[in-house]
Structure formats: C-alpha cells, structure tokens
Design a protein around this motif. Sequence first.
Motif, PDB file in Angstrom:
ATOM      1  N   GLY A  40       0.789  -1.463  -0.058  1.00 15.51           N
ATOM      2  CA  GLY A  40      -0.308  -0.175  -0.273  1.00 15.51           C
ATOM      3  C   GLY A  40       0.765   1.497  -0.061  1.00 15.51           C
ATOM      4  O   GLY A  40       1.725   2.015   1.298  1.00 15.51           O
ATOM      5  N   LEU A  41       0.989   1.437  -1.173  1.00 19.01           N
ATOM      6  CA  LEU A  41       2.225   2.961  -1.168  1.00 19.01           C
ATOM      7  C   LEU A  41       1.100   4.000  -1.248  1.00 19.01           C
ATOM      8  O   LEU A  41       1.309   4.883  -2.502  1.00 19.01           O
ATOM      9  CB  LEU A  41       2.695   3.048  -2.199  1.00 19.01           C
ATOM     10  CG  LEU A  41       4.286   3.716  -2.216  1.00 19.01           C
ATOM     11  CD1 LEU A  41       5.033   3.484  -1.154  1.00 19.01           C
ATOM     12  CD2 LEU A  41       5.317   3.520  -4.046  1.00 19.01           C
ATOM     13  N   GLY A  42      -0.084   4.021  -0.613  1.00 15.36           N
ATOM     14  CA  GLY A  42      -0.525   5.225  -0.325  1.00 15.36           C
ATOM     15  C   GLY A  42       0.531   6.652   0.655  1.00 15.36           C
ATOM     16  O   GLY A  42       1.677   6.521   0.311  1.00 15.36           O
ATOM     17  N   SER A  99       4.097   5.813   1.081  1.00 15.57           N
ATOM     18  CA  SER A  99       5.051   6.755   1.117  1.00 15.57           C
ATOM     19  C   SER A  99       6.672   7.550   2.032  1.00 15.57           C
ATOM     20  O   SER A  99       6.815   7.886   1.391  1.00 15.57           O
ATOM     21  CB  SER A  99       4.008   7.278  -0.362  1.00 15.57           C
ATOM     22  OG  SER A  99       3.777   9.172   0.427  1.00 15.57           O
ATOM     23  N   TYR A 123       7.110  -1.898  -3.290  1.00 16.72           N
ATOM     24  CA  TYR A 123       5.582  -2.315  -3.328  1.00 16.72           C
ATOM     25  C   TYR A 123       4.577  -2.562  -3.751  1.00 16.72           C
ATOM     26  O   TYR A 123       5.239  -3.246  -4.483  1.00 16.72           O
ATOM     27  CB  TYR A 123       5.165  -0.193  -2.725  1.00 16.72           C
ATOM     28  CG  TYR A 123       5.147   0.176  -4.374  1.00 16.72           C
ATOM     29  CD1 TYR A 123       3.950   0.065  -5.228  1.00 16.72           C
ATOM     30  CD2 TYR A 123       6.463   0.353  -5.226  1.00 16.72           C
ATOM     31  CE1 TYR A 123       3.779   0.899  -6.471  1.00 16.72           C
ATOM     32  CE2 TYR A 123       5.768   0.880  -6.593  1.00 16.72           C
ATOM     33  CZ  TYR A 123       4.200   1.482  -7.487  1.00 16.72           C
ATOM     34  OH  TYR A 123       4.668   1.835  -8.175  1.00 16.72           O
ATOM     35  N   SER A 162       0.488  -2.839  -4.998  1.00 16.82           N
ATOM     36  CA  SER A 162      -0.500  -1.337  -4.732  1.00 16.82           C
ATOM     37  C   SER A 162      -1.705  -2.189  -5.929  1.00 16.82           C
ATOM     38  O   SER A 162      -1.086  -2.665  -7.199  1.00 16.82           O
ATOM     39  CB  SER A 162      -0.242  -0.133  -4.857  1.00 16.82           C
ATOM     40  OG  SER A 162       0.033   0.124  -6.180  1.00 16.82           O
ATOM     41  N   ARG A 163      -2.450  -1.386  -6.383  1.00 19.15           N
ATOM     42  CA  ARG A 163      -3.770  -2.027  -7.192  1.00 19.15           C
ATOM     43  C   ARG A 163      -3.013  -1.680  -8.388  1.00 19.15           C
ATOM     44  O   ARG A 163      -3.462  -2.187  -9.170  1.00 19.15           O
ATOM     45  CB  ARG A 163      -5.236  -1.509  -7.222  1.00 19.15           C
ATOM     46  CG  ARG A 163      -5.872  -2.879  -5.913  1.00 19.15           C
ATOM     47  CD  ARG A 163      -7.485  -0.698  -5.532  1.00 19.15           C
ATOM     48  NE  ARG A 163      -6.701   0.392  -4.942  1.00 19.15           N
ATOM     49  CZ  ARG A 163      -7.563   1.361  -4.590  1.00 19.15           C
ATOM     50  NH1 ARG A 163      -9.140   0.313  -5.134  1.00 19.15           N
ATOM     51  NH2 ARG A 163      -7.367   2.342  -4.652  1.00 19.15           N
ATOM     52  N   LYS A 212       3.025   3.224  -9.487  1.00 19.44           N
ATOM     53  CA  LYS A 212       2.313   4.931  -9.177  1.00 19.44           C
ATOM     54  C   LYS A 212       3.609   5.002  -9.872  1.00 19.44           C
ATOM     55  O   LYS A 212       4.756   4.824 -10.018  1.00 19.44           O
ATOM     56  CB  LYS A 212       2.413   4.394  -7.573  1.00 19.44           C
ATOM     57  CG  LYS A 212       2.086   3.793  -6.584  1.00 19.44           C
ATOM     58  CD  LYS A 212       0.627   4.842  -6.386  1.00 19.44           C
ATOM     59  CE  LYS A 212       0.014   4.380  -5.038  1.00 19.44           C
ATOM     60  NZ  LYS A 212      -1.271   4.454  -4.793  1.00 19.44           N
ATOM     61  N   TYR A 242       7.712  -1.591  -8.770  1.00 21.54           N
ATOM     62  CA  TYR A 242       6.028  -2.157  -8.748  1.00 21.54           C
ATOM     63  C   TYR A 242       6.036  -3.702  -8.884  1.00 21.54           C
ATOM     64  O   TYR A 242       6.998  -4.739  -9.675  1.00 21.54           O
ATOM     65  CB  TYR A 242       5.262  -1.575  -9.538  1.00 21.54           C
ATOM     66  CG  TYR A 242       3.822  -2.346  -9.359  1.00 21.54           C
ATOM     67  CD1 TYR A 242       2.860  -1.891  -8.546  1.00 21.54           C
ATOM     68  CD2 TYR A 242       3.611  -2.851 -10.665  1.00 21.54           C
ATOM     69  CE1 TYR A 242       1.438  -2.512  -8.854  1.00 21.54           C
ATOM     70  CE2 TYR A 242       2.393  -3.042 -10.695  1.00 21.54           C
ATOM     71  CZ  TYR A 242       0.812  -2.891  -9.581  1.00 21.54           C
ATOM     72  OH  TYR A 242       0.211  -3.952 -10.000  1.00 21.54           O
ATOM     73  N   CYS A 244      -1.757  -0.078   3.830  1.00 21.88           N
ATOM     74  CA  CYS A 244      -3.049  -0.195   3.201  1.00 21.88           C
ATOM     75  C   CYS A 244      -4.863  -0.011   4.450  1.00 21.88           C
ATOM     76  O   CYS A 244      -4.096  -0.805   5.044  1.00 21.88           O
ATOM     77  CB  CYS A 244      -3.257  -1.280   2.040  1.00 21.88           C
ATOM     78  SG  CYS A 244      -3.244  -2.933   2.877  1.00 21.88           S
ATOM     79  N   THR A 294      -8.359  -6.320   0.765  1.00 20.52           N
ATOM     80  CA  THR A 294      -6.954  -7.296   1.510  1.00 20.52           C
ATOM     81  C   THR A 294      -6.986  -7.532   2.695  1.00 20.52           C
ATOM     82  O   THR A 294      -6.531  -7.244   2.993  1.00 20.52           O
ATOM     83  CB  THR A 294      -6.791  -5.364   1.740  1.00 20.52           C
ATOM     84  OG1 THR A 294      -7.505  -4.536   2.806  1.00 20.52           O
ATOM     85  CG2 THR A 294      -6.156  -4.200   0.808  1.00 20.52           C
TER      86      THR A 294
END
Length: 326
Positions: free
Chosen positions: A161-163, A167, A182, A184-185, A188, A196, A214, A220
């Motif tokens: 989860g690189l939100g 981050s 990372y 994620s969906r 990024k 990724y 995440c 998840t």
Amino acid sequence: MCDASTSRHLEVLLLQPLSLHFESTLSKKYNLLKPWLSPLPLNAFLSTHAQSIKAIVSSGPNCRAIENSLLQLVPNLGIVATATAGVDHVELEACRKKGVAVTNAGEVYSADAADFGVGLLIDLLRGISIRQRLKGDNHNHNHNHNLLGSQVSGKRVGIVGLGSIGSHVAKRLTAFGCPISYFSRAPKPNFPSYKYFSSVLDLARENDILVLSCALTDETRNIVNRDVMEALGKDGIIINVGRGALIDEPELVRCLKEGVIGGAGLDVFVNEPDVPKELFQMENVVLSDHRAVTTPESFKAVLELVIANLDAFFSGKPLLSPVLCS
C-alpha cells in the motif's frame, strides 16, 4: 462557512464518547447528541431525533459500525465525518445509495503512522524493548545470539500500500539505504525509483521486511496469509500500522511460533483491544496498542479537519477529505 448562531442549532450525532477536548470544541459550534447518556435504547433514541440529525461524527480505534440498518433510522443524514484514516467501519455502499457523504482523516495521520512504523522496525531489529523486558525478568541473555540484533540499513523493504502512509515510510527508510518496492492496485508513476509488484506473494519473496499500510477492504482482508509469510522467509519481518485484519492473525501466531518468519512489529490487531496472548510471550515480537497516530499534533489537526468538513457540508461547499461525495 457556518456562523456560530446557525451551526449551534444543527444536531450532530456522536456514536461513542470522544475525548473531552474533542467534544468540548465540537459543542461550541454544534448541538451534540450523545445516545449513551440517554435511558433510551439506541434505536429509540435515533427515532426520537431522526428528523434533525444531519451529521454523524465517528472516532476512536473501536468505532461503532455505521451500517445500513443504522442509516435507515436517520433519513435526513447527509454526512458521516470520521476522525479515522480507515473507513472500514462505514458501510460505504449503503451511504452511496442514500446519498450520504463520507469524509476521513485524509493525510493527517500519515507522518505519525510512518514514524511509528519505522520505530517498530528499529525496535524489533535492534531488540530495544525486548532487551529491557528480559532485563526486568532477570533473564541471562548475554549469550543469546538472537538478541544481538540486526542493522536496519540496507534491508530490502516491501510496502503493501504505497499511499500516503506507505510513501512516508518509503521516504524514511530510503534514508537508511533500504531498497524499496511495493504492492498496490496499480503502479505509482510518481515513484519511478521504487519497484512495483502486482502480487504480495512476489513482493514477499523479494524482500526482508513487509510494511503493511494499506486500507482494509474486502480485497485486502488477510492479504498476508501463510503463503506470503512462507515466501518472506525465516528471517523476514512484518510491520503492521494499517489494520489488524490485513494479516491472517492465527496464521501469524503459528508462523512466529514455528520460525516461519523472523519477527513482527504490530500496532493493530483483529479484535482490538484483545491481542492473542501467545504474542506477549514471544521474544521476536514488539507490540503496541494502536498508538501509531496518537500525538497531540495529530489530534489537533484531525479535530480541525472534522470541523472543517462539517462546516463545508452545512455551507454547501466542497469537502476537504472526501471518501464518498453525496
């Protein structure tokens, strides 16, 4: 923006007690409804105030679920303003169907959560709190090689989860010389230097540490299962500052016992405030009671954000941290 004379007549429902400062500040602008102070059952209380409730404020690590059955009792509800980053306690589809907006804490907690996650990692790898605990228990661990610790610098870190939180974690650990990758969906594009992975299993195979940051969703839940832990390996570390249910908790306990993974730093659990009792006996685990974001700075900022979201809603202006718009 609502002026004081107008907003003071607007009723805002609290589903559980907030901090005294939080409630006191909100009450200066809004009429707060506190069902736990009423002799009426919750449903009867809500029916009594059904026509006047326009907003719900939700906060705390154990937020009451805001489900369709509750939403049906407050037909004029327009917004659920949560003081949490996660909104897994809110039935978003039911809110969408009723045209109810939902806001969260946005990025208020991100820096604190990232700091805490890195702190858990340093603590675990260097054995800081474990040494103190064993010293207090008068254990002789001078020759215990497992307590020599391991350096943080250079460890390969995979972030689930690189939100906003993830981050921030990546930025901090990059300073330690840690290669970052990372899951994620989708990739990024703002972080081209991080590798990724489209699979958590593949992410685990290629890293020494997994940091979970995440949101908890149907997709998840239990995203870190036994297969992922086996892929991470016997020296692998898991840090969780997201939600407890991101990990298959019974399997985590078994994997820690069996040496499938090397250790875990956990701030969140599936059935908070309950924690699996086996974890308290393990020397390769660092535990915290959902404290990652509990700083005076974050409390002040989230209170200001909740009030700003309420003011924007009642004034017909854009919400500041929308998860779902009405």
